[in-house]
Design a protein around this motif. Sequence first.
Motif, mmCIF file in Angstrom:
data_model
loop_
_atom_site.group_PDB
_atom_site.id
_atom_site.type_symbol
_atom_site.label_atom_id
_atom_site.label_comp_id
_atom_site.label_asym_id
_atom_site.label_seq_id
_atom_site.Cartn_x
_atom_site.Cartn_y
_atom_site.Cartn_z
ATOM 1 N N VAL A 143 0.843 -1.203 0.000
ATOM 2 C CA VAL A 143 0.000 0.000 0.000
ATOM 3 C C VAL A 143 0.879 1.253 0.000
ATOM 4 C CG1 VAL A 143 -1.597 1.342 1.432
ATOM 5 C CG2 VAL A 143 -2.015 -1.089 1.056
ATOM 6 N N ASP A 144 1.940 1.252 0.809
ATOM 7 C CA ASP A 144 2.807 2.442 0.881
ATOM 8 C C ASP A 144 3.361 2.800 -0.501
ATOM 9 O OD1 ASP A 144 2.285 2.690 3.502
ATOM 10 O OD2 ASP A 144 4.247 2.042 4.246
ATOM 11 N N LYS A 145 3.761 1.773 -1.259
ATOM 12 C CA LYS A 145 4.315 2.026 -2.605
ATOM 13 C C LYS A 145 3.266 2.661 -3.510
ATOM 14 C CE LYS A 145 7.817 -1.362 -3.697
ATOM 15 N NZ LYS A 145 7.967 -2.658 -4.297
ATOM 16 N N LEU A 146 2.068 2.070 -3.467
ATOM 17 C CA LEU A 146 1.022 2.576 -4.349
ATOM 18 C C LEU A 146 0.571 3.981 -3.964
ATOM 19 C CD1 LEU A 146 -0.533 -0.001 -6.167
ATOM 20 C CD2 LEU A 146 -1.994 1.993 -5.988
ATOM 21 N N VAL A 147 0.548 4.221 -2.649
ATOM 22 C CA VAL A 147 0.146 5.539 -2.171
ATOM 23 C C VAL A 147 1.173 6.587 -2.593
ATOM 24 C CG1 VAL A 147 -0.022 6.882 -0.036
ATOM 25 C CG2 VAL A 147 -1.376 4.807 -0.309
ATOM 26 N N ALA A 148 2.453 6.214 -2.569
ATOM 27 C CA ALA A 148 3.500 7.156 -3.006
ATOM 28 C C ALA A 148 3.284 7.500 -4.486
ATOM 29 C CB ALA A 148 4.884 6.546 -2.786
ATOM 30 N N ALA A 149 2.955 6.496 -5.296
ATOM 31 C CA ALA A 149 2.691 6.747 -6.720
ATOM 32 C C ALA A 149 1.451 7.618 -6.892
ATOM 33 C CB ALA A 149 2.502 5.420 -7.452
ATOM 34 N N ALA A 150 0.417 7.338 -6.092
ATOM 35 C CA ALA A 150 -0.829 8.130 -6.186
ATOM 36 C C ALA A 150 -0.567 9.577 -5.784
ATOM 37 C CB ALA A 150 -1.903 7.516 -5.289
ATOM 38 N N SER B 84 3.897 9.373 -12.062
ATOM 39 C CA SER B 84 3.796 8.649 -10.783
ATOM 40 C C SER B 84 5.151 8.134 -10.315
ATOM 41 C CB SER B 84 2.816 7.485 -10.911
ATOM 42 O OG SER B 84 3.388 6.491 -11.733
ATOM 43 N N GLY B 85 6.170 8.279 -11.165
ATOM 44 C CA GLY B 85 7.510 7.812 -10.798
ATOM 45 C C GLY B 85 7.645 6.304 -10.902
ATOM 46 N N ARG B 86 6.627 5.621 -11.440
ATOM 47 C CA ARG B 86 6.686 4.155 -11.494
ATOM 48 C C ARG B 86 7.023 3.634 -12.882
ATOM 49 N NH1 ARG B 86 3.443 0.873 -7.776
ATOM 50 N NH2 ARG B 86 2.184 0.057 -9.445
ATOM 51 N N ILE B 87 7.068 4.535 -13.874
ATOM 52 C CA ILE B 87 7.327 4.064 -15.244
ATOM 53 C C ILE B 87 8.671 4.608 -15.707
ATOM 54 C CG2 ILE B 87 6.513 4.127 -17.637
ATOM 55 C CD1 ILE B 87 3.728 4.054 -16.670
ATOM 56 N N ASP B 88 9.671 3.760 -15.777
ATOM 57 C CA ASP B 88 10.955 4.256 -16.265
ATOM 58 C C ASP B 88 11.003 4.088 -17.783
ATOM 59 O OD1 ASP B 88 12.495 1.745 -17.027
ATOM 60 O OD2 ASP B 88 11.806 1.278 -15.007
ATOM 61 N N PRO B 89 11.868 4.862 -18.458
ATOM 62 C CA PRO B 89 11.865 4.874 -19.924
ATOM 63 C C PRO B 89 12.073 3.484 -20.531
ATOM 64 C CG PRO B 89 13.144 6.704 -19.075
ATOM 65 C CD PRO B 89 12.767 5.877 -17.892
ATOM 66 N N SER C 234 1.229 11.332 -8.557
ATOM 67 C CA SER C 234 0.316 11.600 -9.661
ATOM 68 C C SER C 234 -0.611 12.770 -9.303
ATOM 69 C CB SER C 234 -0.497 10.337 -9.969
ATOM 70 O OG SER C 234 -1.370 10.576 -11.037
ATOM 71 N N GLY C 235 -1.146 12.759 -8.086
ATOM 72 C CA GLY C 235 -2.023 13.850 -7.640
ATOM 73 C C GLY C 235 -1.283 15.181 -7.681
ATOM 74 N N ALA C 236 0.007 15.169 -7.286
ATOM 75 C CA ALA C 236 0.798 16.412 -7.270
ATOM 76 C C ALA C 236 1.029 16.901 -8.702
ATOM 77 C CB ALA C 236 2.126 16.180 -6.562
ATOM 78 N N TRP C 237 1.242 15.965 -9.641
ATOM 79 C CA TRP C 237 1.419 16.360 -11.053
ATOM 80 C C TRP C 237 0.151 17.071 -11.532
ATOM 81 C CZ3 TRP C 237 -0.803 15.917 -15.814
ATOM 82 C CH2 TRP C 237 0.009 16.203 -16.932
ATOM 83 N N TYR C 238 -1.001 16.510 -11.210
ATOM 84 C CA TYR C 238 -2.260 17.139 -11.646
ATOM 85 C C TYR C 238 -2.441 18.502 -11.003
ATOM 86 C CZ TYR C 238 -4.053 13.443 -14.555
ATOM 87 O OH TYR C 238 -4.228 12.572 -15.592
ATOM 88 N N ASP C 239 -2.035 18.636 -9.734
ATOM 89 C CA ASP C 239 -2.198 19.938 -9.078
ATOM 90 C C ASP C 239 -1.382 21.024 -9.791
ATOM 91 O OD1 ASP C 239 -4.080 19.243 -7.245
ATOM 92 O OD2 ASP C 239 -2.742 19.148 -5.516
ATOM 93 N N HIS C 240 -0.395 20.615 -10.594
ATOM 94 C CA HIS C 240 0.425 21.588 -11.330
ATOM 95 C C HIS C 240 0.259 21.451 -12.840
ATOM 96 C CE1 HIS C 240 2.431 21.332 -7.353
ATOM 97 N NE2 HIS C 240 2.431 22.631 -7.522
ATOM 98 N N PHE C 241 -0.851 20.856 -13.277
ATOM 99 C CA PHE C 241 -0.950 20.572 -14.720
ATOM 100 C C PHE C 241 -0.981 21.839 -15.564
ATOM 101 C CE2 PHE C 241 -5.594 20.849 -14.128
ATOM 102 C CZ PHE C 241 -6.020 21.387 -15.321
#
Length: 364
Positions: free
Chosen positions: A310-317, A346-351, A320-327
């Motif tokens: 859960v901690d990992k997923l919450v960090a990604a969420a 979300s920081g979970r997808i590397d190139p 993602s929420g912070a990215w939207y707050d600055h979209f």
Amino acid sequence: MKVLVVGAGPAGLYFSYLLRKSRPGCELRVVEQNPADATFGFGVVFSDRALEFLQADDAATYDLITPELEAWVDLVVVHRGERMVIDGIGFAAIGRLHFLRFMQQRAASVGVHPEFNTPVGDISGYDLVVAADGANSTVRRSADFGTRITHCTNKFAWYGTPRRFEKLTQTFLANEHGAFNVHHYPHGAAMSTFVVECDAATWERAGFAAMDEARTKAYLERVYAPVLQGAPLVSNKSIWRNFPNVRNERWHAGNVVLIGDALRTAHFSIGSGTRLAMEDAIALTKALFEYKNDIPAALSAFEAARRPIVDKLVAAADASGAWYDHFAGHMKLPPREFAWSYIQRSGRIDPERLRKTSPKFVDG
Ligand SMILES: Cc1cc2nc3c(=O)[nH]c(=O)nc-3n(C[C@H](O)[C@H](O)[C@H](O)COP(=O)(O)OP(=O)(O)OC[C@H]3O[C@@H](n4cnc5c(N)ncnc54)[C@H](O)[C@@H]3O)c2cc1C
């Protein structure tokens, strides 16, 4: 064992179903404040990977629900009118009410019948109380869980529309008041979900605080005219909200345990709240099965098994929420760079991983 489950949303219904199956002898009561057919919002979306847990843990439910889902591959980002397809990512969606009815039937199939129109009352006299009563949990107030609630700064409202979209699409638009975004995707044969969003400054400039529901809808239909193409927005308690980030230091206190949104919310842009709620239900049932009547041991085992995931997923969420707050700021990027920023948010997808899943997008 005498168990009270509070809330018949995805977490409460699925937990009750699983518990009844794994512990047929236990005394189980489920209370839900709303009628059986009431819900807020429209559809929910799951990523392909989000449904893997269900296939692995409960193949029967997975097989029954799969035909009910709208499914597609690819994610689309539209910025400055340019449509960028991020290929190879699979999704499935379903109307929230349809999903709840499905879960109610699953529960009924093993003899679980929630008491609807029944807000939680006295929670004493049970061996276990499962708080599945959502982000504004009442049961959570019965003890000190170390609850912290912060809010995303963006405003969002959850609409539907009879216009059918083919894929999950993120359309970014601007008008004289500022920047808007919409998450839109099909969740039924003739219905799509349409979650509109804007930053706080845009919301102020547009004057939404002084608009009633009808004027708000009319304004949004104008902003999103290029997407709606003449179709109306449909409202279902579609009021402006700030997404609440619910966190709890303690997952259980005495014989009370939190699951689903009562335990933690995950920003809707990663489409994982329902899946997390259901995974909580699976993990809690397993722990109760393993530790039988030793409730404290079962609750500790539940937390130990779930917390790292859960901690990992919450960090990604949160990311993602912070990215939207600055979209609105990100929209200064040209379309391709913008889409790249979006998919990495979300920081979970590397190139490298993206190259494998979405080769056409990366090559483009
Ligand atoms: C805009 C938006 C879009 C979303 N999109 C997605 C998505 O695409 N995919 C996804 O997986 N998730 C999505 N989510 C998240 C998802 O809706 C939640 O994570 C999920 O519903 C959590 O389930 P739950 O059972 O824990 O809580 P809830 O669904 O909130 O259910 C809680 C239940 O408890 C009942 N209740 C509350 N208080 C009491 C009381 N005092 N007594 C009795 N009953 C009570 C409520 O009436 C409700 O039925 C989205 C959320 C939002 C806001």
